[in-house]
Design a protein around this motif. Structure first.
Motif, mmCIF file in Angstrom:
data_model
loop_
_atom_site.group_PDB
_atom_site.id
_atom_site.type_symbol
_atom_site.label_atom_id
_atom_site.label_comp_id
_atom_site.label_asym_id
_atom_site.label_seq_id
_atom_site.Cartn_x
_atom_site.Cartn_y
_atom_site.Cartn_z
ATOM 1 N N ARG A 122 49.489 16.805 28.725
ATOM 2 C CA ARG A 122 48.291 17.646 28.673
ATOM 3 C C ARG A 122 47.299 17.069 27.676
ATOM 4 O O ARG A 122 46.103 16.956 27.976
ATOM 5 N N PHE A 130 56.539 21.415 34.895
ATOM 6 C CA PHE A 130 55.189 21.868 34.553
ATOM 7 C C PHE A 130 54.706 21.198 33.258
ATOM 8 O O PHE A 130 53.831 21.733 32.570
ATOM 9 N N ASN A 131 55.266 20.031 32.931
ATOM 10 C CA ASN A 131 55.004 19.423 31.629
ATOM 11 C C ASN A 131 53.522 19.105 31.402
ATOM 12 O O ASN A 131 53.034 19.164 30.276
ATOM 13 N N GLN A 169 51.023 20.888 32.244
ATOM 14 C CA GLN A 169 50.238 22.110 32.055
ATOM 15 C C GLN A 169 50.686 22.927 30.845
ATOM 16 O O GLN A 169 50.061 23.925 30.514
#
Length: 430
Positions: free
Chosen positions: A369, A426-427, A429
């Protein structure tokens, strides 16, 4: 004939749904093709000493080496004491950019200082992120406006920003009169007060910088300010002539070129490839991608002391991020990377030290992210003295850490492994 009509009536919506699904897939592929870039391959073969590579490190991360700076390390709540003291002394401009803002005791101190300066005729520009600043009350915004402060919200939570709201301004940056800058990880939340004495008082580090390098940080502030307001600022009040003030050389990574790897990602990955002696990392959200995992493993294999410190799951403000991070801990441990978990409170500082000579600090987490989506900033510093200070901080914190053991880690249960895999999906986000 009636049955055929019913069949045709049913098949038509199904065909439209299928056509819509194909169109959606094509649209996603087009967006992905437009936005994608090649990640840097970390297979650098270079035996040059680190000092000789400093221009390369700065240049590859879209910066340049700026010499003659003085830097002061500020820990925990003391940072705000020094920051506010300098804000109330500003004579021309206060430029303040932050991600997380929550009204409380700290917010009140900052608001009072900003409003007082604005009423005194100082140009106050305040940039907060639309997501991170959503808890700033309307009454606070009204006070700032009425005092004469210019407040801009980066990608405010409005329909017109729906396509960019996931891109956040995660930087924490203050520039005063174009002559003094503050940068690091501190947020405007009461948890950043105190001295990291318990779970409600976080551990963090920021820097106070004077010298020619302040121009690069002022330029970073102007980037998102212009993006949101369209206002350009010029002159001695914002870009004064800056004389050397110390012996620290620095460079700034912040650029995120279209269809190219972001500068912050290149910087963090590159320095791991050229370390000869040791790599020390402190970061609250450590989710390295496969290339970074490979680079850290190769460094350990060539005899580099590689140690990474992050908060324990119980001390983190986002425990599911730590669970996602656990996905690759076994691989890292198996390759000789030492992993330490800090249990006392949220360890929020984002520090790197390479070979006791070069160090870095900024807003960037060690995850996709920060590296791929957010607007971030990292300052690289060439200074044995600063590197020694950061190493001393690391060693002090290490005394309170629990070091993970490969054999014990491999014995964790199947439910825990499944949870790690699920969260890691989901890394980007988190």
């Amino acid at each position: 004939m009636f049955e055929a009509l019913i069949s045709d009536t049913v098949e038509l919506p199904l065909a439209l749904v299928a056509l819509g699904g194909v169109a959606l897939v094509v649209m996603v592929l087009v967006v992905w093709s437009h936005k994608r870039h090649s990640d840097p391959k970390l297979g650098i073969e270079c035996d040059d000493p680190l000092p000789a590579l400093l221009p390369s490190i700065a240049g590859l991360s879209h910066g340049c080496v700026i010499e003659g700076n003085r830097v002061e390390v500020l820990e925990n709540g003391r940072f705000f004491d020094v920051l506010i003291e300098h804000i109330v002394s500003a004579r021309h401009t206060v430029h303040f950019e932050t991600y997380l803002w929550k009204d409380g005791l700290l917010s009140e101190r900052i608001v009072q200082a900003l409003c007082e300066r604005a009423r005194s005729g100082v140009q106050v520009r305040l940039m907060i992120d639309g997501n991170g600043g959503k808890l700033m009350r309307r009454s606070t915004r009204k006070r700032l406006h009425e005092a004469g402060c210019r407040l801009a919200v980066y990608h405010d939570r409005q329909l017109r920003n729906i396509g960019v709201m996931n891109r956040r301004d995660h930087r924490k940056l203050v520039v005063l009169d174009g002559r003094i800058a503050f940068i690091g990880g501190h947020c405007i939340v009461d948890d950043w007060l105190g001295d990291a004495e318990d779970r409600h008082h976080f551990r963090d580090v920021s820097l106070r910088i004077e010298g020619p390098g302040v121009h690069a940080l002022q330029s970073a502030f102007s980037e998102n300010w212009v993006d949101e307001t369209g206002e350009l600022f010029v002159g001695e009040d914002v870009f004064p002539r800056l004389e050397p003030r110390g012996d620290v050389a620095l460079h700034v990574a912040r650029v995120k070129p279209e269809n190219a790897a972001p500068a912050v990602k290149i910087l963090h990955h590159l320095v791991m490839c050229i370390a000869h002696e040791r790599i020390l990392i402190q970061n609250p959200y450590f989710l390295p991608d496969p290339e970074a995992i490979k680079a850290l493993g190769k460094a350990a294999a060539r005899g580099v002391d590689v140690r990474v410190m992050m908060p324990s799951e119980g001390a983190s403000d986002m425990p599911f991020v730590q669970q996602a991070a656990h996905r690759h801990f076994e691989t890292l441990l198996a390759h000789g990377v030492r992993l330490l978990e800090y249990p006392r409170t949220l360890l929020h500082q984002k520090l790197m030290v390479i070979d006791g000579q070069w160090c870095a600090i900024g807003s960037s987490n060690f995850d996709d992210r920060s590296f791929e989506i957010n607007d971030e900033i990292t300052v690289g510093l060439w200074s044995r003295d600063l590197a020694a200070q950061f190493e001393a901080l690391f060693e002090r914190d290490a005394r309170d850490c629990v070091e993970l053991d490969l054999a014990s880690w491999r014995r964790r249960g199947p439910w825990r492994r499944a949870r790690e895999r699920l969260f890691y999906l989901f890394n980007e986000q988190l």
